[in-house]
Each structure stands twice: as C-alpha cells, then as structure tokens.
Design a protein around this motif. Structure first.
Motif, PDB file in Angstrom:
ATOM      1  N   HIS A  46      34.295  57.592  40.517  1.00  0.00           N
ATOM      2  CA  HIS A  46      33.459  57.308  41.696  1.00  0.00           C
ATOM      3  C   HIS A  46      33.162  55.838  41.634  1.00  0.00           C
ATOM      4  O   HIS A  46      33.416  55.290  42.896  1.00  0.00           O
ATOM      5  N   ASN A  47      32.598  55.323  40.522  1.00  0.00           N
ATOM      6  CA  ASN A  47      32.436  53.690  40.454  1.00  0.00           C
ATOM      7  C   ASN A  47      33.837  52.989  40.777  1.00  0.00           C
ATOM      8  O   ASN A  47      33.809  51.890  41.420  1.00  0.00           O
ATOM      9  N   LYS A  48      35.161  53.538  40.144  1.00  0.00           N
ATOM     10  CA  LYS A  48      36.354  52.734  40.283  1.00  0.00           C
ATOM     11  C   LYS A  48      36.745  52.686  41.772  1.00  0.00           C
ATOM     12  O   LYS A  48      37.100  51.678  42.527  1.00  0.00           O
ATOM     13  N   PHE A  49      36.533  53.894  42.299  1.00  0.00           N
ATOM     14  CA  PHE A  49      36.700  54.068  43.768  1.00  0.00           C
ATOM     15  C   PHE A  49      35.866  53.281  44.635  1.00  0.00           C
ATOM     16  O   PHE A  49      36.340  52.539  45.574  1.00  0.00           O
ATOM     17  N   SER A  50      34.653  53.276  44.497  1.00  0.00           N
ATOM     18  CA  SER A  50      33.642  52.740  44.973  1.00  0.00           C
ATOM     19  C   SER A  50      34.134  51.098  44.847  1.00  0.00           C
ATOM     20  O   SER A  50      33.756  50.250  45.864  1.00  0.00           O
ATOM     21  N   THR A  51      34.417  50.721  43.755  1.00  0.00           N
ATOM     22  CA  THR A  51      34.738  49.188  43.690  1.00  0.00           C
ATOM     23  C   THR A  51      35.956  48.799  44.523  1.00  0.00           C
ATOM     24  O   THR A  51      35.964  47.830  45.171  1.00  0.00           O
ATOM     25  N   HIS A  52      36.808  49.669  44.511  1.00  0.00           N
ATOM     26  CA  HIS A  52      38.356  49.485  45.193  1.00  0.00           C
ATOM     27  C   HIS A  52      38.045  49.418  46.762  1.00  0.00           C
ATOM     28  O   HIS A  52      38.322  48.571  47.471  1.00  0.00           O
ATOM     29  N   TYR A  53      36.932  50.602  47.153  1.00  0.00           N
ATOM     30  CA  TYR A  53      36.443  50.709  48.494  1.00  0.00           C
ATOM     31  C   TYR A  53      35.706  49.427  48.931  1.00  0.00           C
ATOM     32  O   TYR A  53      35.993  48.838  49.957  1.00  0.00           O
ATOM     33  N   ASP A  54      34.755  48.847  47.975  1.00  0.00           N
ATOM     34  CA  ASP A  54      34.004  47.851  48.094  1.00  0.00           C
ATOM     35  C   ASP A  54      34.654  46.281  48.442  1.00  0.00           C
ATOM     36  O   ASP A  54      34.422  45.606  49.631  1.00  0.00           O
ATOM     37  N   ALA A  55      35.639  46.365  47.578  1.00  0.00           N
ATOM     38  CA  ALA A  55      36.648  45.249  47.962  1.00  0.00           C
ATOM     39  C   ALA A  55      37.489  45.141  49.092  1.00  0.00           C
ATOM     40  O   ALA A  55      37.359  44.134  49.655  1.00  0.00           O
ATOM     41  N   VAL A  56      37.923  46.249  49.472  1.00  0.00           N
ATOM     42  CA  VAL A  56      38.573  46.293  50.637  1.00  0.00           C
ATOM     43  C   VAL A  56      37.568  46.063  51.815  1.00  0.00           C
ATOM     44  O   VAL A  56      37.856  45.133  52.923  1.00  0.00           O
ATOM     45  N   GLU A  57      36.338  46.704  51.632  1.00  0.00           N
ATOM     46  CA  GLU A  57      35.651  46.597  52.904  1.00  0.00           C
ATOM     47  C   GLU A  57      34.917  44.965  53.146  1.00  0.00           C
ATOM     48  O   GLU A  57      34.912  44.599  54.272  1.00  0.00           O
ATOM     49  N   ALA A  58      34.932  44.405  51.749  1.00  0.00           N
ATOM     50  CA  ALA A  58      34.605  42.968  51.941  1.00  0.00           C
ATOM     51  C   ALA A  58      35.851  41.923  52.497  1.00  0.00           C
ATOM     52  O   ALA A  58      35.304  41.068  53.325  1.00  0.00           O
ATOM     53  N   SER A  62      35.662  39.755  56.067  1.00  0.00           N
ATOM     54  CA  SER A  62      35.728  38.387  55.853  1.00  0.00           C
ATOM     55  C   SER A  62      36.752  37.994  56.841  1.00  0.00           C
ATOM     56  O   SER A  62      36.969  36.881  57.372  1.00  0.00           O
ATOM     57  N   SER A  63      37.790  38.882  56.996  1.00  0.00           N
ATOM     58  CA  SER A  63      39.068  38.446  57.768  1.00  0.00           C
ATOM     59  C   SER A  63      38.963  38.874  58.867  1.00  0.00           C
ATOM     60  O   SER A  63      39.961  38.611  60.019  1.00  0.00           O
ATOM     61  N   GLU A  81      44.345  48.016  52.485  1.00  0.00           N
ATOM     62  CA  GLU A  81      44.190  49.062  51.211  1.00  0.00           C
ATOM     63  C   GLU A  81      45.755  48.869  50.303  1.00  0.00           C
ATOM     64  O   GLU A  81      45.807  49.074  49.220  1.00  0.00           O
ATOM     65  N   GLN A  82      46.726  48.739  51.366  1.00  0.00           N
ATOM     66  CA  GLN A  82      48.134  48.739  50.766  1.00  0.00           C
ATOM     67  C   GLN A  82      48.372  47.514  49.948  1.00  0.00           C
ATOM     68  O   GLN A  82      48.941  47.653  48.890  1.00  0.00           O
ATOM     69  N   GLU A  83      47.809  46.473  50.322  1.00  0.00           N
ATOM     70  CA  GLU A  83      47.859  45.155  49.708  1.00  0.00           C
ATOM     71  C   GLU A  83      46.950  45.187  48.468  1.00  0.00           C
ATOM     72  O   GLU A  83      47.436  44.779  47.392  1.00  0.00           O
ATOM     73  N   ARG A  84      45.985  45.974  48.352  1.00  0.00           N
ATOM     74  CA  ARG A  84      45.106  46.075  47.327  1.00  0.00           C
ATOM     75  C   ARG A  84      45.830  46.999  46.237  1.00  0.00           C
ATOM     76  O   ARG A  84      45.735  46.614  44.887  1.00  0.00           O
ATOM     77  N   VAL A  85      46.346  47.903  46.749  1.00  0.00           N
ATOM     78  CA  VAL A  85      47.307  48.960  45.838  1.00  0.00           C
ATOM     79  C   VAL A  85      48.199  48.220  45.049  1.00  0.00           C
ATOM     80  O   VAL A  85      48.364  48.218  43.873  1.00  0.00           O
ATOM     81  N   ARG A  86      48.808  47.397  45.715  1.00  0.00           N
ATOM     82  CA  ARG A  86      50.055  46.368  45.327  1.00  0.00           C
ATOM     83  C   ARG A  86      49.633  45.671  44.314  1.00  0.00           C
ATOM     84  O   ARG A  86      50.112  45.607  43.046  1.00  0.00           O
ATOM     85  N   GLN A  87      48.441  45.065  44.550  1.00  0.00           N
ATOM     86  CA  GLN A  87      47.998  43.992  43.426  1.00  0.00           C
ATOM     87  C   GLN A  87      47.573  44.716  42.152  1.00  0.00           C
ATOM     88  O   GLN A  87      48.016  44.533  41.166  1.00  0.00           O
ATOM     89  N   ILE A  88      46.854  45.756  42.358  1.00  0.00           N
ATOM     90  CA  ILE A  88      46.619  46.694  41.201  1.00  0.00           C
ATOM     91  C   ILE A  88      47.780  47.200  40.237  1.00  0.00           C
ATOM     92  O   ILE A  88      47.937  47.124  39.146  1.00  0.00           O
TER      93      ILE A  88
END
Length: 322
Positions: A46-58, A62-63, A81-88
C-alpha cells in the motif's frame, strides 16, 4: 505449577493435558506471528502504491495551470502515470544490467585465477570492448600474404577509370571509322548490268545509299523516275540486303555472302561467268540495284533464282577467304 496429589494415573493424565495446552499455545503464537507478517507486507505494498500515487499527484499539481475540464484532467493524469511506469521500468532494467556486469566480472576473476598460461602477453595484445567488457586477443598480420583478390576501393576506382578510358578510345576509333569515305561500285540490273560509282561514308545505311543511286539513275532510266527507295532492293553476293543495315555493320563483323565477302566493295569479274561458281576466291562482286517489280517477275530465272534474303545467323562456311 501447583503440586497435584492423587493417584499416579491421574498425575500422568494431568501432565499430558499440560503438554497439549503448551502445544496449542505455541501454535496460536505462530498463527499470530504469521498474521502480523502478512499485514506488514500488505501495508508495504500500500505504501509503494501510495508513493507512486503521491508522486503522480505532485507532478500533476505542479504541471497544471489554469482551469481544466474533467476529460483534460483524466488525459493528463493517464500520461503522467504512463511516464512514471516507464521510468520505473527503465530503472529496473538498468539495475538488472548492472547486476549482470558484476556477475561477468566475478566470472572473469574466477577464470583468471585458474589460468595456466605462463607466457601470457608475450606475442599478443589485448583489447577490451566498452559495451560487453570482453577481452579479445589481436593477432599480428603477415605482410607477405597476397591480398590482391580482396576488395579494394582504390584499386577498383583505378580499374574503372582505365575501363572508361579504353571505352572512350574505342568509341572515338569507331566514330572515325564510320566517317571514313568509301567508293562503292554498283550495277543497276534490269536484265543487263549498268555500272555506276558513288561515294558514301561507312556509317551510312543502305537506304541512304539507294537514295543516292536513284539520283544518279533517274536521268537515264525512265522506269525509275516515279520510283522511291522502297521500290528498290540491293543485292550483294546473291543476298537481298535489308535497308536498315549500314556498311559499317558488314565491315566490323566481316560478314560473308554466298559468293564472296559483304564487307568489300571493290569489283572483280563474276567468277560464275569465268569459271566454277563453287570455287571461292578472295574477290567481291558489284552489288546489284534492282527494281522490286522486275525481281517479282523474274525471280524464277537466273541470276534472280539464286538470290535469297540475308540472314545474319546463317553462316556460309563453304565460302571462306584463304
């Protein structure tokens, strides 16, 4: 534990009950520890997903500038979200490559420790590739080996220049040959011969030759005044020659006819009148210019009966120049 006072059988039974309770207690403790473990794993996920979610939200906050519709907001969120998945995924791939390189280095170290080559590096140099870090042994070349059969750009360029030079020389020589003048003796044949001479170039066609013949003959023969080139045929060494051929064609190929060479235009007496017609000599006969109408009427009579169309594929082996 309180001391039990009673029969021995009762004491044994009490001990067994006590052991069962202890086993049940241990099992219960194990189950509790397992449940706590599972809950901890779930909380980490849950923490991992929440971190991913928080990064996307931030990044989304900002953009995003100004007011956006719901569809625009959804589209932007999906892209982030797609960009975040690609970076991971890229990070994971880089980590995997790094691990592979480390494993290869360890293997090389192990192989180097087991090497029995005491003269290593005496006559060979080592080159290390940057991508794979693989050691390649570079062998020395033998300068005495013949390499002329191998492709060489400079040598091929020189060969092509030489070929082009020879081609240009050959073309120039042929053009000069075509422009040379020759004197052709011909005979207008209407049952008897009427000899004339005309000068032509070797590159001229038989059609051009017959046009000049018509210019010479029209004043002396009334049947030719209304005739054109298409009404005339040219007979050379008992062969009816097509109009599109040039004198150059026969000279270059050394073409042969039934009774002499087609490439020679000097005149000799007809050997069929002087001796055996089957005996070949190095002699040429005057070509005959004939009206097609006269030929159609007299083609069953000698000498027209011997005439036949010219065939470049047909060889006259019996008539050869010695």
């Amino acid at each position: 534990m309180a001391q039990y006072k009673g029969a021995a059988s009762e004491a044994t039974r009490a001990v067994q009950m006590q052991k069962r309770r202890e086993k049940a207690k241990e099992h219960l403790e194990e189950m509790k520890a397992k449940i706590v473990n599972e809950n901890q794993i779930k909380s980490n996920i849950h923490n991992k997903f929440s971190t991913h979610y928080d990064a996307v939200e931030a990044k989304l906050k900002s953009s995003t500038v100004g007011l956006l519709t719901l569809d625009q907001m959804k589209e932007k969120r999906e892209k982030l979200e797609q960009e975040r998945v690609r970076q991971i995924a890229l990070k994971a791939e880089a980590k995997l490559k790094n691990e592979r390189k480390i494993k290869k280095k360890e293997k090389r170290k192990q192989k180097g420790a087991l090497s029995f080559n005491f003269d290593e590096g005496a006559e060979e140099e080592e080159e290390v590739l940057d991508d794979e870090s693989v050691v390649i042994k570079k062998k020395k070349k033998n300068p005495d080996v013949d390499t002329s059969f191998l492709p060489d750009r400079e040598r091929e360029a020189e060969d092509n220049e030489l070929r082009e030079k020879f081609r240009q020389e050959w073309v120039t020589k042929q053009e000069n040959l075509k422009n040379e003048e020759i004197e052709i003796t011909y005979s207008y044949w209407d049952g008897s011969g009427h000899r004339r001479k005309v000068k032509m170039r070797k590159g001229n066609s038989l059609q051009q030759f017959l046009m000049k013949c018509l210019e010479q003959l029209r004043t002396d023969f009334s049947e030719l005044r209304a005739a054109g080139v298409e009404h005339l045929i040219y007979i050379k060494e008992d062969l009816i020659m097509p109009h599109h051929y040039t004198f150059y064609d026969f000279i270059v190929t050394k073409a042969r006819g039934k009774s002499g060479p087609l490439f020679s235009f000097d005149v000799h007496d007809d050997i069929r009148l002087m001796g055996d017609a089957t005996v070949e000599k190095d002699e040429s006969h005057a070509g005959k210019v004939v009206l097609r109408q006269w030929y159609e009427k007299n083609k069953h009579i000698f000498p027209a009966s011997r005439w036949e169309p010219f065939d470049p594929e047909k060889k006259w082996d019996k008539y050869t120049v010695k």
